[in-house]
Write an enzyme that holds these catalytic residues in place. Structure first.
Site, mmCIF file in Angstrom:
data_model
loop_
_atom_site.group_PDB
_atom_site.id
_atom_site.type_symbol
_atom_site.label_atom_id
_atom_site.label_comp_id
_atom_site.label_asym_id
_atom_site.label_seq_id
_atom_site.Cartn_x
_atom_site.Cartn_y
_atom_site.Cartn_z
ATOM 1 N N ASN A 15 0.864 -1.182 0.000
ATOM 2 C CA ASN A 15 0.000 0.000 0.000
ATOM 3 C C ASN A 15 0.890 1.218 0.000
ATOM 4 O O ASN A 15 1.697 1.384 0.897
ATOM 5 C CB ASN A 15 -0.868 0.038 1.261
ATOM 6 C CG ASN A 15 -2.091 -0.831 1.126
ATOM 7 O OD1 ASN A 15 -2.547 -1.088 0.011
ATOM 8 N ND2 ASN A 15 -2.618 -1.280 2.241
ATOM 9 N N THR A 17 1.220 5.605 -0.469
ATOM 10 C CA THR A 17 0.517 6.761 0.070
ATOM 11 C C THR A 17 -0.785 7.002 -0.680
ATOM 12 O O THR A 17 -1.780 7.405 -0.116
ATOM 13 C CB THR A 17 1.414 8.014 -0.051
ATOM 14 O OG1 THR A 17 2.680 7.702 0.518
ATOM 15 C CG2 THR A 17 0.828 9.189 0.683
ATOM 16 N N LYS A 36 0.019 0.147 -10.173
ATOM 17 C CA LYS A 36 -0.325 1.005 -9.041
ATOM 18 C C LYS A 36 -1.738 1.530 -9.270
ATOM 19 O O LYS A 36 -1.979 2.293 -10.200
ATOM 20 C CB LYS A 36 0.690 2.144 -8.964
ATOM 21 C CG LYS A 36 0.548 2.989 -7.735
ATOM 22 C CD LYS A 36 1.780 3.852 -7.517
ATOM 23 C CE LYS A 36 2.943 3.085 -6.949
ATOM 24 N NZ LYS A 36 3.916 3.924 -6.263
ATOM 25 N N ASP A 133 8.759 14.126 -1.770
ATOM 26 C CA ASP A 133 8.490 13.073 -0.777
ATOM 27 C C ASP A 133 9.543 11.966 -0.866
ATOM 28 O O ASP A 133 9.213 10.785 -0.857
ATOM 29 C CB ASP A 133 7.076 12.519 -1.006
ATOM 30 C CG ASP A 133 6.558 11.734 0.201
ATOM 31 O OD1 ASP A 133 7.082 11.943 1.318
ATOM 32 O OD2 ASP A 133 5.652 10.909 0.031
#
Length: 304
Positions: A15, A17, A36, A133
């Site tokens: 999993n 973000t 994804k 990120d």
């Protein structure tokens, strides 16, 4: 766009973000891929900006960036088809730490991974794309030891979520102090800070600044790197979340801190590079290109 039927969905591998990730098989070519799946809000559909950003990612072709092969857009979900990678840097380090309290990677490997990380980041910055990120979970590794940046552009496409619909907690550990203090001037230097945090973590085998909220995160950063003042970081006091009551700290000896957490003798060059990446003032941080030309990477630069 390719037909969803071209891909066979295999086991779930994680999993993220924004999405659930499956291993998949391209039935036409026999090549494994990562699928994804981003669930879309049924009322809002896909933000057009997200589609635009993701399309840009397809143009990012570099050895140190995970290839986005295709985007499949159906009514209630978006499926991104990426090249399949065997591992990520976090799992890689965790596996090395089994049975040990904390153990960093061998310095040769640290250098090899950091070089590849900075190559990928430099390429993206040249193309005016920020990651926003970067963290070990987003650095994917294949069984040939190649390291590639994953989830590139997704942070910008969907925004960095404060809370997520997956079990993954959005980590602050790699977030730059300027961002934590409310700076809206996002530029390439936010990724450079993350690169510094990742370098330190590879050396020490544990995160450098493992804060649990914004306030604690800043405290950990300033305890180690020193409390910022106007002389060293002009206009820091103007930032929205600047705290005038911050206790003044002098910077700690970074070499000593790292050396206490690794068995290998560190050379001054790697510490100097780390200082360049972890400058509190974003304007003083090295660019990815400058970092690649740092003396610590001399052997790579001479080889090219």
């Amino acid at each position: 766009m390719v037909a969803p039927s071209q891909f066979k969905q295999l086991e779930k591998v994680g999993n993220g973000t924004y999405a659930t990730v499956y291993k998949g098989l391209n039935k036409t070519t026999g090549v494994y891929v990562a699928l994804k799946e981003v669930k879309l809000d049924s009322e809002e559909g896909t933000p057009s900006t997200a589609i635009r950003e993701i399309s840009l990612m397809k143009e990012l072709k570099h050895d140190n960036i995970v290839r986005l092969f295709d985007v499949i857009h159906t009514e209630n979900k978006l499926t991104l088809v990426f090249e399949f990678m065997d591992n990520d840097l976090k799992k890689f380090m965790d596996n090395r730490n089994k049975g040990n309290s904390h153990k960093g990677l061998e310095m040769d490997l640290v250098k090899y991974f950091q070089w590849q990380l900075l190559q990928g980041v430099a390429f993206c910055h040249e193309n005016r794309i920020l990651h926003r990120d970067l963290k070990p979970q987003n650095l994917l590794i294949n069984n040939r030891g190649q390291l590639k940046l994953g989830d590139f552009g997704l942070a910008r496409a969907f925004g960095i979520p404060v809370n997520t619909f997956s079990s993954e907690v959005v980590t602050l550990w790699y977030r730059a102090p300027d961002v934590l203090m409310g700076s809206r001037n996002y530029c390439t230097s936010i990724d450079i800070w993350s690169c510094g945090c990742i370098l330190a973590e590879m050396i020490m085998g544990k995160p450098l600044f493992p804060g649990s909220n914004d306030e604690e995160q800043l405290k950990l950063i300033f305890d180690t790197m020193g409390t910022p003042v106007e002389q060293t970081w002009p206009q820091v006091t103007q930032l929205a979340k600047y705290n005038p009551l911050l206790p003044p700290h002098m910077p700690r000896d970074l070499k000593q801190l790292l050396q206490n957490n690794t068995e290998e003798v560190l050379d001054d060059n790697v510490v100097d590079l780390l200082h360049g990446l972890l400058q509190l003032n974003p304007d003083a941080r090295l660019s990815a290109k400058d970092a690649l030309n740092h003396p610590w990477f001399a052997e790579y630069n001479h080889a090219n």
